[in-house]
Design an enzyme around this catalytic site. Sequence first.
Site, PDB file in Angstrom:
ATOM      1  N   HIS A   1      42.618  33.314  27.271  1.00  0.00           N
ATOM      2  CA  HIS A   1      42.939  34.473  26.466  1.00  0.00           C
ATOM      3  C   HIS A   1      41.812  34.856  25.508  1.00  0.00           C
ATOM      4  O   HIS A   1      40.783  34.207  25.440  1.00  0.00           O
ATOM      5  CB  HIS A   1      44.286  34.313  25.754  1.00  0.00           C
ATOM      6  CG  HIS A   1      44.289  33.387  24.595  1.00  0.00           C
ATOM      7  ND1 HIS A   1      45.428  32.719  24.231  1.00  0.00           N
ATOM      8  CD2 HIS A   1      43.349  33.033  23.706  1.00  0.00           C
ATOM      9  CE1 HIS A   1      45.155  32.008  23.168  1.00  0.00           C
ATOM     10  NE2 HIS A   1      43.917  32.167  22.834  1.00  0.00           N
TER      11      HIS A   1
ATOM     12  N   CYS B   1      46.118  37.285  30.272  1.00  0.00           N
ATOM     13  CA  CYS B   1      47.468  36.852  29.861  1.00  0.00           C
ATOM     14  C   CYS B   1      48.555  37.847  30.250  1.00  0.00           C
ATOM     15  O   CYS B   1      48.776  38.095  31.420  1.00  0.00           O
ATOM     16  CB  CYS B   1      47.490  36.640  28.352  1.00  0.00           C
ATOM     17  SG  CYS B   1      47.108  34.982  27.904  1.00  0.00           S
TER      18      CYS B   1
END
Lengths: 414, 241
Positions: free
Chosen positions: B193, B96
């Site tokens: 993530h 991310c």
Amino acid sequence: MSANLPARAKFATALLRTAAAMSRATGRGDGSVIGGRVGLIVEPRLLELLADGRHVVLISGTNGKTTTTRFTTAALEAIGQVATNSFGANMPTGHTTALAKARKAQYAALECDEHYLGQLLDAASPKVVALLNLSRDQLDRAMEVTALAAKWRQTLQVSAAQTTVVANADDPLIVWAASVCEKVVWVAAGQNWTADSAICPNCGNHLDRFGEFWRCTNCGLNRPSPQWSVAPAGEAVVGPDGRRYELRLQLPGRINRANAATALAIASLFGVEPGQAAPRLSEVASVAGRYARVERDGRQLRLLLAKNPAGWLESFDMIEKAQPVVLSLNAREVDGFDTSWIYDVDFTSLVGRKVVLTGDRRTDLAVRLEVDGVDFTVAEDIRAAIGQVAPGPVEVVANYTAFQDIRAEFNRVN
Amino acid sequence: MTVSTSTLRIVWLYPDLLSTYGDRGNLLVLAHRARARGIDVEPMQVRSDQHVPHGADMYLIGGGEDGPQAVAAERLIDDGALAKAAEDGRPVFAVCAGYQLLGESFYANGRCYAGLGILDLRSDRGESRAVGEIAGEGIPALGIGPITGFENHGGRTHLGEAVQPLAHVSAGIGNEGVTEGAWAGHVIGTYMHGPALARNPRLADLLLSWAVGAAPGALPPIDETWPERLRAERFAALAPE
Ligand SMILES: [Zn+2]
């Protein structure tokens, strides 16, 4: 007291009560939300009008607000009737219903969703606002926790001039938000979960911690001296003058002793002596099913709700040593669709116990527990899970909808 | 299998700034999978006010919000050790915000920041936030099979010629709706993530094999019952009714 409601507000109140009753009768929850919605459509200022003239406390934070509201209600009932949203409907619709249902109550203890605090401050003009803690929760929907603290800080500065704030001195985000207020009563309510406050919310510097004390060496933000605290062994709350008030709670865990300290601090601002309030907290045995004990096939289950990483950590602090544990995880809309946060929870304290996993996302839990070296079995649902543990006491920890599913299995136990 | 180090030193960078979505999970999964092969692991958490150690066997960096991301990029550029480690062929796995800051540039708080330039890519803002399950086919060269994860990001990433994507997207957005993640040398970045490696064990083993100097696929097999069940569930959840 809202004795002199305008005609439109009276009409709105009546409609609200009817809608809520109909919703209850058709088995769709307790009707708080739908009732409030109907009332607010008819009279958009209904919440304000119903709150007018009453002594209101708002209670908000990521964890513990339902229990603290329940404790506060129990304490305030020593001096009069209390309107409260005891079903956990903690948005303005629920607040409106709570006030409409208890028109004669002079006091109101309202649990408030973190995102509605500003709106409630304006509408309910509370005498007291209690701020418990802030940590990550439902991350795929909610705003970042520091941004929420900033929003609180701003809204408190604008809307809480007349309000006394009861705030957790151990949570840097809470301290930063509350420190803009003139009248603050600090409670040492503790913080098991520090991952969201490693950094100073005021300036971004690293916070230094020494035991319970913390400070920012850059901007000077630090832990205020608390007026209220829990005695080290947890057996009493210590008040501002150093007097000790014995706690004999039925509810377990460190966090509930902290919630009790907060409730005593709130109650004393309403004129209820802590010595009078403390025994009343002992009468609280469960809160909307949380901590409730239910029996099935010789297993005595205690139901613990834990919605986020901090909540799971707190619940592991509550469970009795060596007892079997059922963990239940869902990821439906209100839970947040993302289960990543289970990797923020340390499960290693469960090593050596009998652990059963259930809920929609039990496989996510299985992978997580394997990584932490915790042995487990999995079960289709709570019934099957019960079948996998020996007769005797069992601890059940579940997140929001998983908890409601289990409650439903036990006839919506309160 | 030849193992180049007796103890695998895995550095988790800046958990104080970039650890929003269970990012610890990747460290835990790598350590678990290494230990299951009898490889000792020394996990090291390095805060943003500490120096990044040179010569660790793997570097992890997680996700976070705009403010912390900008601070992290600035400190990593000043520090220099991460870029050096990547240059030396040490495995780097970034998620991310951590993925974006390995690129040439990224957007945070409405302005453009310089990244570390480890990966040939640039990130900007998408029209909407990409939130939800993501799945796709890992590129064959890496041998990681289908990928599954959860994404939650506002950025879009455009790959340059010196990197390849990690996967082609079949559900979700990833970089820009077509590709997901990036790969060059021993550096991998992804929008999957938090505990991406819990759901993608072959990706975890690829990183481990790079770290210990083994041929990909040479690590002894371990029990994959639960990770495989989880993968099957997540793919099934995305299948059309
Ligand atoms: Zn500071």
